[in-house]
Design a protein around this motif. Structure first.
Motif, PDB file in Angstrom:
ATOM      1  N   HIS A  42     -14.729  11.873  27.858  1.00  0.00           N
ATOM      2  CA  HIS A  42     -15.254  10.517  27.676  1.00  0.00           C
ATOM      3  C   HIS A  42     -15.018   9.657  28.909  1.00  0.00           C
ATOM      4  O   HIS A  42     -13.993   9.784  29.572  1.00  0.00           O
ATOM      5  CB  HIS A  42     -14.606   9.851  26.449  1.00  0.00           C
ATOM      6  N   GLU A  43     -15.984   8.772  29.189  1.00  0.00           N
ATOM      7  CA  GLU A  43     -15.950   7.996  30.428  1.00  0.00           C
ATOM      8  C   GLU A  43     -14.699   7.134  30.549  1.00  0.00           C
ATOM      9  O   GLU A  43     -14.136   7.007  31.638  1.00  0.00           O
ATOM     10  CB  GLU A  43     -17.186   7.092  30.514  1.00  0.00           C
ATOM     11  N   SER A  44     -14.264   6.549  29.445  1.00  0.00           N
ATOM     12  CA  SER A  44     -13.112   5.640  29.517  1.00  0.00           C
ATOM     13  C   SER A  44     -11.859   6.394  29.963  1.00  0.00           C
ATOM     14  O   SER A  44     -11.109   5.931  30.830  1.00  0.00           O
ATOM     15  CB  SER A  44     -12.869   4.990  28.153  1.00  0.00           C
ATOM     16  N   LEU A  98     -11.852   9.358  31.549  1.00  0.00           N
ATOM     17  CA  LEU A  98     -12.093   9.880  32.892  1.00  0.00           C
ATOM     18  C   LEU A  98     -11.843   8.804  33.935  1.00  0.00           C
ATOM     19  O   LEU A  98     -11.291   9.054  34.994  1.00  0.00           O
ATOM     20  CB  LEU A  98     -13.540  10.386  32.993  1.00  0.00           C
ATOM     21  N   GLU A  99     -12.233   7.563  33.610  1.00  0.00           N
ATOM     22  CA  GLU A  99     -12.015   6.457  34.534  1.00  0.00           C
ATOM     23  C   GLU A  99     -10.535   6.208  34.737  1.00  0.00           C
ATOM     24  O   GLU A  99     -10.064   5.992  35.848  1.00  0.00           O
ATOM     25  CB  GLU A  99     -12.690   5.195  33.996  1.00  0.00           C
TER      26      GLU A  99
END
Length: 264
Positions: free
Chosen positions: A254-256, A258-259
């Motif tokens: 998920h992007e959150s 990964l960020e």
């Protein structure tokens, strides 16, 4: 890593400044210790009564975690029903708002009368106060899936069960964790509120809420502060436990998450 170290140092500095402000208020206004004990006195009581604090915290944690887990199970089930049927969602969703708008202190005596005194009634209070954020966030995650992706699944003859397992549930997972994070903080409030009415142990050996009442009647202000610190630590522990499970579930895709990994 540098950012995390800087954040930690800033947090320690703010904590030290708050302790200095606390002590300064006592010095400047000559506040008696029965109204506001010094930080050092609270630290001494915290260390001296650590076994009692630990026992109270465990009881409150049991009610908070039990109520939170029950609210997750019921909240996800209700969200699945709401996502499956627009008519049911339109009819019943507004009533879930009642769980947030009705003051828990107003219904806690009723729960005590219906369920009885003890840990179960405390867990029910916690369950009620935690349920609404989980229903709201999970439902939003389930129904906000991109319609093009749903059509793509349908083009490949996917059943509604497959769409739910492979598309809607993964999409709703970050939303669910947002709801659980919110509920993890208020779960401790629910447990302590329930204990203020229902209790969960013997005299002087109950949960944090019950011990707060006991310390208040004994005018043990320093022990009251120690109980507040224990409740705060319990809330932090629950919150960070949820964040850990969220990271476990999301950090690979998920992007959150990964960020966050990229920022590290």
């Amino acid at each position: 890593m540098k950012n995390k170290l800087k954040l930690l140092m800033n947090s320690v500095a703010v904590f030290g400044a708050l302790l200095l402000l606390w002590q300064s208020v006592i010095w400047i206004f000559s506040v008696p210790s029965y109204m506001l004990p010094t930080p050092w006195k609270v630290a001494q009581v915290f260390a001296a009564r650590l076994p009692d604090l630990w026992a109270s915290t465990l009881l409150s944690a049991e009610a908070a975690v039990g109520g939170l887990l029950a609210s997750i199970a019921v909240g996800v089930l209700v969200a699945l029903i709401f996502a499956r049927s627009r008519s049911i969602r339109t009819l019943l969703y507004p009533y879930t708002i009642l769980l947030q708008t009705v003051p828990i202190v107003a219904i806690a005596p009723l729960i005590l009368m219906w369920v009885g005194q003890g840990l179960l009634s405390v867990g029910v209070v916690t369950f009620i106060i935690c349920l609404a954020p989980i229903i709201a966030n999970t439902t939003q995650g389930l129904i906000s899936v991109d319609d093009n992706l749903v059509q793509l699944f349908l083009m490949h003859n996917a059943t509604q069960g497959q769409i739910l397992r492979k598309l809607r549930l993964p999409h709703a997972l970050p939303y669910l964790f947002v709801g659980v994070r919110i509920s993890s903080g208020i779960a401790v409030i629910g447990a302590i509120t329930g204990e203020l009415f229902a209790g969960s142990g013997q005299v002087g050996r109950g949960g944090i809420g019950y011990s707060i009442l006991y310390a208040q009647t004994q005018v043990q202000t320093d022990y009251l502060f120690a109980l507040v610190i224990a409740a705060t630590l319990l809330g932090f522990s629950l919150f960070f436990a949820v964040m850990f499970f969220e990271w476990l579930a999301l950090h690979k895709w998920h992007e959150s998450a990964l960020e966050s990994r990229a920022e590290a």
